[in-house]
Design an enzyme around this catalytic site. Structure first.
Site, PDB file in Angstrom:
ATOM      1  N   ARG A  98       5.517 -12.626  -3.732  1.00 23.98           N
ATOM      2  CA  ARG A  98       5.366 -11.298  -3.117  1.00 23.98           C
ATOM      3  C   ARG A  98       6.677 -10.521  -3.192  1.00 23.98           C
ATOM      4  NH1 ARG A  98       0.927 -10.382   0.559  1.00 23.98           N
ATOM      5  NH2 ARG A  98       2.194  -8.730   1.400  1.00 23.98           N
ATOM      6  N   GLU A 158      10.000   3.109   6.921  1.00 21.83           N
ATOM      7  CA  GLU A 158       9.810   1.672   7.103  1.00 21.83           C
ATOM      8  C   GLU A 158      10.575   1.212   8.339  1.00 21.83           C
ATOM      9  OE1 GLU A 158       8.083  -1.002   5.863  1.00 21.83           O
ATOM     10  OE2 GLU A 158       9.269  -2.181   7.282  1.00 21.83           O
ATOM     11  N   GLN A 159       9.891   0.422   9.170  1.00 17.09           N
ATOM     12  CA  GLN A 159      10.542  -0.022  10.410  1.00 17.09           C
ATOM     13  C   GLN A 159      11.712  -0.972  10.149  1.00 17.09           C
ATOM     14  OE1 GLN A 159       7.673  -2.120  12.803  1.00 17.09           O
ATOM     15  NE2 GLN A 159       7.334  -3.719  11.302  1.00 17.09           N
ATOM     16  N   ALA A 171       0.828  -1.208   0.000  1.00 21.77           N
ATOM     17  CA  ALA A 171       0.000   0.000   0.000  1.00 21.77           C
ATOM     18  C   ALA A 171       0.863   1.260   0.000  1.00 21.77           C
ATOM     19  CB  ALA A 171      -0.927   0.001   1.220  1.00 21.77           C
ATOM     20  N   TYR A 207      -0.710 -22.902  -6.224  1.00 23.34           N
ATOM     21  CA  TYR A 207      -0.516 -22.460  -7.614  1.00 23.34           C
ATOM     22  C   TYR A 207       0.964 -22.243  -7.876  1.00 23.34           C
ATOM     23  CZ  TYR A 207      -0.789 -17.717  -5.470  1.00 23.34           C
ATOM     24  OH  TYR A 207      -0.628 -16.600  -4.681  1.00 23.34           O
ATOM     25  N   ASP A 235      -4.030  -2.608   4.903  1.00 20.22           N
ATOM     26  CA  ASP A 235      -4.403  -3.358   6.101  1.00 20.22           C
ATOM     27  C   ASP A 235      -4.503  -2.471   7.342  1.00 20.22           C
ATOM     28  OD1 ASP A 235      -4.517  -5.660   4.632  1.00 20.22           O
ATOM     29  OD2 ASP A 235      -2.935  -6.730   5.717  1.00 20.22           O
TER      30      ASP A 235
END
Ligand SMILES: Cc1cc2nc3c(=O)[nH]c(=O)nc-3n(C[C@H](O)[C@H](O)[C@H](O)COP(=O)(O)OP(=O)(O)OC[C@H]3O[C@@H](n4cnc5c(N)ncnc54)[C@H](O)[C@@H]3O)c2cc1C
Length: 393
Positions: free
Chosen positions: A111, A37-38, A18, A219, A299
């Protein structure tokens, strides 16, 4: 809000899907951004992701069409199979048929590949856009700006977008409603090389095995060299520490004993190659996301169960629309209100639909003498075009 809004950067908490989509959309529109970003290094975990045509349409609008297709597979056929017998319960065409119907393909990829593609696209436009090791710990805002406290220092910007996932610190700071709660589902996720499988030639290329209160999705990814495997089970309580841990091979065997040999092959390969067990956590819907110059996406705003394969898709759509709103509406408060007006119904409806679909699947009486038709996704999300949506100010 302030007349200096145009120059100050948009601050984004979280460099997940996101946050990166928002950053890319804003940079393409010439709006300065910083992403906090952590993690000390950028590393996406969590196996693979399916991208339905609505997600692909949104990513294409960010200029990623070619790069995305280079790293993704386009499945041809999907089926639901009986967990014990392997018998086909239903099947539907993907590939050309889906692309013809929705104008964009259904894609599956690692991902890590999607994440890397987004990072590269952001850094190509602004090499220093990402600030790593920058865990967000607090925020303050007034009529002129937002101040962000992070492990890497204090930063100021015209707006703050909380894209920091289901355990969002920004959400906590804005709405203070406590932590997420366990949804009753646990997932085991792994990617296994095809060379590890006794049955590498599994057909069709996408399948869901349906068992009592359990399911298994598989998949192919990374060319066709590996199989993404995700197993789900409903349990009463999450007792593990943290929300993700290495999978215990014995627990996998116990939870999925008696499954068809081809499915069992996947569980055994997962146990050998290493898989992770995840507790799936959720949150009650917030009545609104925006507070002043700060809002939420992905999220952090609306975590959802993965049973429609739309969590990342919603995060991508959110990012595209948030960037359009902030680039297209001069006043920050109005831009965030515009985003929320156009996004709230779509995202919260998808959360509800995903919950309902998970229940329908996992409660299906698969072993009953006459179980009735297997519940199917109606693909209601697929035709949405977030990049073409008129901005209603
Ligand atoms: C088992 C499973 C399978 C799934 N499969 C699919 C699928 O096939 N298709 C699909 O569309 N969706 C799928 N999803 C859902 C999807 O993965 C998520 O909805 C999506 O990743 C949300 O993206 P995000 O950027 O909002 O959050 P995240 O991916 O969680 O990213 C949040 C980022 O913020 C960072 N962060 C957190 N806290 C802080 C802080 N305080 N300060 C700074 N940074 C912080 C994190 O390190 C992370 O980088 C699946 C989910 C699960 C659990």
């Amino acid at each position: 809000m302030s007349a200096t809004d145009g120059q100050a950067p948009v601050l984004i908490a979280g460099a997940g899907i996101a946050g990166l989509c928002t950053a890319l959309g804003l940079l393409r529109a010439g709006v300065p951004v910083r992403v906090f970003e952590q993690a000390a290094e950028l590393r996406e975990v969590g196996a693979a992701v399916s991208l339905a045509p609505n997600a692909v349409r949104a990513l294409d609008s960010l200029g990623l069409a070619e790069a995305l297709r280079d790293v993704a597979n386009r499945p041809a056929l999907a089926a639901m199979l009986h967990y014990r017998t392997g018998a086909e319960l239903n099947a539907y065409a993907m590939g050309d048929e889906m692309e013809r119907r929705w104008g964009k393909p259904y894609l599956q990829l690692l991902r890590a590949d999607l994440h890397q593609l987004l990072v590269q696209a952001v850094q190509a436009l602004k090499p220093d856009a990402l600030v790593l090791g920058a865990r967000v710990t607090g925020l303050a805002q007034d009529d002129a700006a937002v101040q962000l406290e992070t492990a890497a220092g204090r930063f100021s910007g015209r707006a703050l977008i909380g894209a920091d996932g289901v355990r969002s610190a920004v959400r906590q700071a804005l709405h203070g409603e406590g932590g997420p709660s366990f949804t009753g589902y646990v997932a085991w996720r792994g990617v296994v090389p095809m060379s590890e499988l006794r049955y590498p030639d599994q057909q069709p290329d996408t399948a869901v095995y349906l068992g009592p209160q359990t399911s298994l999705l598989r998949y192919r990814v990374r060319g066709l060299d590996a199989m993404n495997v995700v197993a789900f089970a409903r349990i009463d309580r999450w007792v593990d520490e943290g929300w993700s841990s290495p999978a215990d091979p014995q627990e996998l065997r116990d939870t999925f004993s008696g499954w068809h040999a081809v499915a069992d092959d996947l569980f055994q390969a997962m146990a050998r190659c290493g898989a992770f067990k995840w507790g799936l956590f959720g949150r009650a819907a917030l009545p609104r996301w925006q507070v002043g110059r700060v809002s939420l996406i992905g999220d952090a705003a609306h975590p959802m169960l993965p049973f429609l394969g739309q969590g990342a898709a919603m995060a991508i759509e959110d990012g595209v629309l948030m960037a359009r709103a902030l680039a297209g509406v001069t006043d920050v408060g109005d831009a965030l209100a515009c985003y929320e007006r156009l996004r709230y119904e779509r995202a919260t409806t998808t959360v509800r639909r995903s919950d309902a679909h998970g229940l329908r699947i996992h409660n299906h009486p698969v072993d009953a003498p006459d179980p009735g038709p297997v519940p199917r996704d109606d693909f209601a999300e697929f035709d949405f075009d977030v990049a073409g949506l008129p901005l209603a100010v």
